[in-house]
Design a protein around this motif. Structure first.
Motif, PDB file in Angstrom:
ATOM      1  N   ALA A 116      35.576  25.731  40.184  1.00 17.21           N
ATOM      2  CA  ALA A 116      35.490  26.950  41.047  1.00 17.21           C
ATOM      3  C   ALA A 116      35.472  28.188  40.285  1.00 17.21           C
ATOM      4  N   ALA A 117      36.066  28.382  39.372  1.00 16.03           N
ATOM      5  CA  ALA A 117      35.963  29.795  38.657  1.00 16.03           C
ATOM      6  C   ALA A 117      34.653  29.811  37.990  1.00 16.03           C
ATOM      7  N   SER A 118      34.137  28.733  37.244  1.00 18.04           N
ATOM      8  CA  SER A 118      33.059  28.885  36.357  1.00 18.04           C
ATOM      9  C   SER A 118      31.864  29.128  37.404  1.00 18.04           C
ATOM     10  N   ILE A 119      31.759  28.227  38.599  1.00 11.74           N
ATOM     11  CA  ILE A 119      30.768  28.494  39.612  1.00 11.74           C
ATOM     12  C   ILE A 119      30.769  29.941  39.944  1.00 11.74           C
ATOM     13  N   SER A 120      31.946  30.315  40.233  1.00 17.90           N
ATOM     14  CA  SER A 120      31.957  31.705  40.798  1.00 17.90           C
ATOM     15  C   SER A 120      31.416  32.877  40.053  1.00 17.90           C
ATOM     16  N   GLN A 121      31.648  32.558  38.491  1.00 15.53           N
ATOM     17  CA  GLN A 121      31.343  33.290  37.423  1.00 15.53           C
ATOM     18  C   GLN A 121      30.080  33.494  37.391  1.00 15.53           C
ATOM     19  N   VAL A 122      29.341  32.264  37.707  1.00 12.56           N
ATOM     20  CA  VAL A 122      27.827  32.139  37.488  1.00 12.56           C
ATOM     21  C   VAL A 122      27.180  32.790  38.704  1.00 12.56           C
ATOM     22  N   VAL A 131      29.569  38.134  26.726  1.00  9.89           N
ATOM     23  CA  VAL A 131      29.718  36.790  27.100  1.00  9.89           C
ATOM     24  C   VAL A 131      31.113  36.108  26.680  1.00  9.89           C
ATOM     25  N   ALA A 132      31.595  36.479  25.692  1.00  8.88           N
ATOM     26  CA  ALA A 132      33.249  36.244  25.276  1.00  8.88           C
ATOM     27  C   ALA A 132      33.945  36.502  26.373  1.00  8.88           C
ATOM     28  N   GLY A 133      33.822  37.721  27.011  1.00  7.44           N
ATOM     29  CA  GLY A 133      34.589  38.126  27.919  1.00  7.44           C
ATOM     30  C   GLY A 133      34.790  37.499  29.213  1.00  7.44           C
ATOM     31  N   GLN A 134      33.553  37.180  29.386  1.00  9.92           N
ATOM     32  CA  GLN A 134      33.117  36.256  30.754  1.00  9.92           C
ATOM     33  C   GLN A 134      33.738  34.812  30.691  1.00  9.92           C
ATOM     34  N   ILE A 135      33.595  34.093  29.393  1.00  8.60           N
ATOM     35  CA  ILE A 135      34.285  32.901  29.063  1.00  8.60           C
ATOM     36  C   ILE A 135      35.852  33.211  29.241  1.00  8.60           C
ATOM     37  N   PHE A 136      36.321  33.904  28.717  1.00 10.65           N
ATOM     38  CA  PHE A 136      37.808  34.265  28.750  1.00 10.65           C
ATOM     39  C   PHE A 136      38.181  34.639  30.059  1.00 10.65           C
ATOM     40  N   PHE A 137      37.488  35.135  30.867  1.00 10.80           N
ATOM     41  CA  PHE A 137      37.841  35.362  32.320  1.00 10.80           C
ATOM     42  C   PHE A 137      37.809  34.320  32.995  1.00 10.80           C
TER      43      PHE A 137
END
Length: 398
Positions: A116-122, A131-137
């Motif tokens: 869910a979090a990965s799909i929401s971030q995309v 990008v590193a911050g987005q992965i961490f988030f």
């Protein structure tokens, strides 16, 4: 407030409905305050449906999980960004994992929560973040969903473990009750055998002595008096043994424990033989080997076998019958041999139950011998009479 708390505690569905209403209210406030948010009608429908997921999570967890997945797809298609109503996803993931339902639902909840979090971030990336911050988030936002599933699955496992313990305790209780019933039945059978042996032997002696006293009453008063004394002593002995056996059935009477007599043993076989001789049955008694201390069960079994055999010899052996008793101490067992020269093969009534061979006397002997792990052989003697041979294993007395 206390009444409200008690009501909610007693009605879990009411608790879910309460939190569904609260979630719906907060989500509507969020929809109304977002300047470029979704259409108010669409937003109200989505958050209301998420509230329904929370309200019905206990009644239909699998269906509510599928509904939550559908609402997530609708959010993606309608560009409806994350909002407070999405908290219902955490709730339904926990509920499905904690529910004893099909495993596919639990796996779907875990996979959906982790993605869910990965799909929401995309779909709605965080602005001005590397990008590193987005992965961490994304990883941080995935943790609550995974923790919700882990907590729910641990609750399900714990509940199943407790149910297993309760079922095991109930099974052990049933087994304990069954064992108690078996023990009671075995004890009653033992007491029945004891009473049979006591009554059959002593009453037989008393009947023989009474007949003899009546026969010599006029011609030999001294012999009649001796016979009456034998009847009296035999009756007292029978009453003492019956009192002991019936006393086993009583409870809560420890003061009478001193009245119980000890169980008969091998040493008393000689007294038994002497009593039978007094009753008019010639008995040859011999002990071979070195006498030793025996387990109480073997002692009682040996005494009862000799008692039953001599009783049946008097009852069924016919006139002028004689008997012999042999006790042989082997290294690993005690041998018993009781023979008579009565009516031979016609003495089938010997088993004290009829010509069908199903009498209680011989059956009781076999049960006694079997209980101590011994063997019994009973049948007509070659040349006339009846023979009972038993071998009882010797074990060190503790």
């Amino acid at each position: 407030m206390q009444r409200l708390y008690d009501f909610l505690r007693r009605h879990p569905t009411g608790v879910d409905s309460f939190w569904a209403v609260m979630l719906f209210g907060f989500s509507l406030l969020w929809v109304a305050q977002v300047p470029e948010g979704p259409d108010d009608v669409i937003g109200a429908l989505v958050v209301a449906t998420f509230g329904l997921v929370v309200a019905l999570r206990r009644r239909a967890p699998e269906k509510m999980l599928l509904l939550a997945v559908l609402l997530g797809v609708v959010q993606l298609l309608l560009d409806f960004p994350p909002n407070p109503a999405d908290f219902a996803m955490l709730v339904i993931i926990y509920s499905v994992a904690a529910h004893d339902g099909p495993r596919w639902a639990s796996r779907l909840a875990l996979v959906g929560g982790a993605c869910a979090a990965s799909i929401s971030q995309v779909r709605w990336p965080v602005e001005n973040v590397s990008v590193a911050g987005q992965i961490f988030f994304t990883v941080v936002m995935s943790v609550p969903f995974v923790l919700a599933w882990v907590l729910g699955d641990s609750m399900r496992t714990r509940r199943a473990y407790l149910a297993q313990l309760e079922e095991r305790a109930a099974r052990l209780e049933r087994e304990r009750e069954a064992q108690s019933k078996v023990a009671v039945a075995a004890e009653r059978a033992r007491i029945a055998r004891e009473l049979h042996d006591v009554v059959a032997h002593n009453v037989s002696v008393m009947v023989v002595q009474a007949d003899g006293a009546a026969y010599v009453l006029d011609t030999s008063p001294d012999l009649a008096r001796q016979a009456l004394e034998t009847i009296s002593s035999t009756g007292r002995q029978a009453l003492a043994e019956m009192r002991r056996l019936l006393g086993i059935l009583r409870t809560g009477e420890p003061e009478e424990a001193g009245e119980y007599v000890p169980q008969p043993d091998v040493q008393q076989i000689e007294d038994l033989v002497e009593q039978v001789r007094t009753a008019g049955l010639p008995v040859d008694f011999k002990v071979e080997g070195t006498p030793r201390r025996l387990p109480s069960g073997v002692e009682l079994t040996a005494y009862r076998i000799v008692q039953e055999a001599l009783t049946n010899t008097r009852k069924h052996g016919g006139p002028d019958v004689g008997a012999s008793v042999r006790l042989t101490y082997f290294d690993d067992g005690l041998g018993l041999l009781v023979e008579d020269d009565g009516r031979g093969a016609a003495q089938e009534m010997y088993v004290d139950g009829g010509a069908d061979g199903r009498g209680h006397g011989l059956i009781g002997m076999r049960e006694r011998v079997g209980m101590v792990g011994g063997t019994l052989d009973a049948g007509p003697r070659p040349g006339g009479g009846f023979r009972i041979s038993a071998l009882l294993p010797l074990k060190p007395a503790h």
